[in-house]
Each structure stands twice: as structure tokens, then as C-alpha cells.
Design a protein around this motif. Structure first.
Motif, mmCIF file in Angstrom:
data_model
loop_
_atom_site.group_PDB
_atom_site.id
_atom_site.type_symbol
_atom_site.label_atom_id
_atom_site.label_comp_id
_atom_site.label_asym_id
_atom_site.label_seq_id
_atom_site.Cartn_x
_atom_site.Cartn_y
_atom_site.Cartn_z
ATOM 1 N N LEU A 51 0.829 -1.208 0.000
ATOM 2 C CA LEU A 51 0.000 0.000 0.000
ATOM 3 C C LEU A 51 0.861 1.255 0.000
ATOM 4 O O LEU A 51 0.554 2.226 -0.692
ATOM 5 N N THR A 52 1.941 1.232 0.768
ATOM 6 C CA THR A 52 2.848 2.380 0.789
ATOM 7 C C THR A 52 3.405 2.634 -0.607
ATOM 8 O O THR A 52 3.418 3.767 -1.082
ATOM 9 N N ALA A 53 3.835 1.578 -1.282
ATOM 10 C CA ALA A 53 4.391 1.713 -2.632
ATOM 11 C C ALA A 53 3.336 2.234 -3.603
ATOM 12 O O ALA A 53 3.613 3.138 -4.401
ATOM 13 N N ALA A 54 2.127 1.689 -3.540
ATOM 14 C CA ALA A 54 1.067 2.111 -4.454
ATOM 15 C C ALA A 54 0.678 3.571 -4.236
ATOM 16 O O ALA A 54 0.509 4.321 -5.201
ATOM 17 N N LEU A 55 0.547 3.980 -2.990
ATOM 18 C CA LEU A 55 0.153 5.361 -2.707
ATOM 19 C C LEU A 55 1.292 6.333 -2.970
ATOM 20 O O LEU A 55 1.058 7.468 -3.374
ATOM 21 N N SER A 56 2.510 5.884 -2.762
ATOM 22 C CA SER A 56 3.669 6.735 -3.010
ATOM 23 C C SER A 56 3.794 7.062 -4.491
ATOM 24 O O SER A 56 4.158 8.173 -4.858
ATOM 25 N N GLU A 57 3.461 6.108 -5.350
ATOM 26 C CA GLU A 57 3.507 6.343 -6.799
ATOM 27 C C GLU A 57 2.536 7.430 -7.213
ATOM 28 O O GLU A 57 2.784 8.162 -8.156
ATOM 29 N N ARG A 58 1.423 7.531 -6.501
ATOM 30 C CA ARG A 58 0.396 8.518 -6.837
ATOM 31 C C ARG A 58 0.664 9.880 -6.204
ATOM 32 O O ARG A 58 0.021 10.860 -6.545
ATOM 33 N N ALA A 59 1.566 9.923 -5.235
ATOM 34 C CA ALA A 59 1.827 11.166 -4.499
ATOM 35 C C ALA A 59 2.632 12.147 -5.346
ATOM 36 O O ALA A 59 3.240 11.786 -6.347
ATOM 37 N N ALA A 68 2.327 7.055 8.868
ATOM 38 C CA ALA A 68 0.962 7.595 8.952
ATOM 39 C C ALA A 68 -0.082 6.505 8.692
ATOM 40 O O ALA A 68 -1.100 6.446 9.384
ATOM 41 N N LEU A 69 0.180 5.655 7.722
ATOM 42 C CA LEU A 69 -0.751 4.555 7.460
ATOM 43 C C LEU A 69 -0.851 3.646 8.677
ATOM 44 O O LEU A 69 -1.953 3.307 9.129
ATOM 45 N N HIS A 70 0.287 3.240 9.206
ATOM 46 C CA HIS A 70 0.330 2.283 10.313
ATOM 47 C C HIS A 70 -0.290 2.830 11.600
ATOM 48 O O HIS A 70 -1.035 2.124 12.282
ATOM 49 N N HIS A 71 0.001 4.081 11.919
ATOM 50 C CA HIS A 71 -0.420 4.632 13.212
ATOM 51 C C HIS A 71 -1.734 5.407 13.181
ATOM 52 O O HIS A 71 -2.361 5.587 14.231
ATOM 53 N N VAL A 72 -2.144 5.878 11.993
ATOM 54 C CA VAL A 72 -3.328 6.737 11.932
ATOM 55 C C VAL A 72 -4.419 6.149 11.036
ATOM 56 O O VAL A 72 -5.504 5.805 11.501
ATOM 57 N N HIS A 73 -4.134 6.074 9.758
ATOM 58 C CA HIS A 73 -5.187 5.795 8.779
ATOM 59 C C HIS A 73 -5.707 4.360 8.816
ATOM 60 O O HIS A 73 -6.932 4.147 8.805
ATOM 61 N N LEU A 74 -4.834 3.385 8.844
ATOM 62 C CA LEU A 74 -5.297 1.989 8.876
ATOM 63 C C LEU A 74 -6.057 1.663 10.165
ATOM 64 O O LEU A 74 -7.118 1.033 10.101
ATOM 65 N N PRO A 75 -5.574 2.107 11.336
ATOM 66 C CA PRO A 75 -6.378 1.864 12.548
ATOM 67 C C PRO A 75 -7.763 2.511 12.504
ATOM 68 O O PRO A 75 -8.742 1.924 12.968
ATOM 69 N N LYS A 76 -7.869 3.724 11.940
ATOM 70 C CA LYS A 76 -9.181 4.382 11.836
ATOM 71 C C LYS A 76 -10.125 3.577 10.946
ATOM 72 O O LYS A 76 -11.292 3.391 11.267
#
Length: 112
Positions: free
Chosen positions: A46-54, A70-78
Motif C-alpha cells: 500500500l505504501t508503494a502504491a500510494l507513493s507512486e500517486r503522491a 501515517a498509514l500504520h499509526h493513523v489511517h489503517l487503525p481508523k
């Protein structure tokens, strides 16, 4: 909506769902998850896929690290708490469960 009664058109938005798609990073994440054939992902994929779009500005390594944190600590838990995904923080595995209301909200945002 009539006073004290149910909504007339059934088009009331769930505030919790709206809050989930209010964040740009979560919108990109949800679009990626909803658009793919795969239901299972890893934090790294997911990090790789989203990084390509950033945006291409700045250091890729630092940006990827910040995104992963941010994914690990914020977005995925939410998203896990909301029942949209199942996230195992120990194995970094994500299963997309889907959510028709969120997918509808994303479609509305895309059409605006």
C-alpha cells in the motif's frame, strides 16, 4: 426532512463515514483499495502504491517512511475501527472489507 421524523429521501450522510473520507490520504487509500481486484494487501504494498500517486516533490525515501508511519499509526487503525478494513498491526496485513456508503461518497467526490 420532516421535523422529528425520518429523512424524506434516505440520503442522509453518516457523519463518521464522511469524516473517514475527509482526509486526502485516506481518500487515496480507499480509492486504491476499492478499485483493485485484490482484497488483501500489505503495508509495504500500500505504501508503494500510494507513493507512486503522491506528488513527486521531496525525498522519496523520507516521503515513503512518513507515509508508512501515517498509514500504520493513523489511517489503517481508523479504517479498521470503522469496519472498512481488517488491519493486523503485528503482521502489517490489510484485508479490504468494503463499504458501499464510503464507495458512494468517493464516487460523489469524484464527480464534483
Amino acid at each position: 426532512m420532516s421535523e422529528g421524523g425520518p429523512p424524506d429521501d434516505g440520503d442522509e450522510l453518516d457523519g463518521a463515514r464522511v469524516a473517514l473520507v475527509a482526509d486526502e490520504c485516506r481518500r487515496r487509500l480507499l480509492r486504491h483499495l476499492a478499485s483493485g481486484d485484490r482484497r488483501e494487501h500489505t503495508l509495504a504494498s500500500l505504501t508503494a502504491a500510494l507513493s507512486e500517486r503522491a506528488d513527486a516533490s521531496g525525498s522519496t525515501e523520507g516521503r515513503d517512511r512518513d507515509l508508512r508511519v501515517a498509514l500504520h499509526h493513523v489511517h489503517l487503525p481508523k479504517l479498521d475501527d470503522a469496519g472498512v478494513i481488517h488491519y493486523d498491526p503485528d503482521t502489517h496485513r490489510i484485508e479490504y472489507l468494503g463499504d458501499p456508503e464510503i464507495e458512494s461518497l468517493l464516487s460523489r467526490l469524484d464527480s464534483e
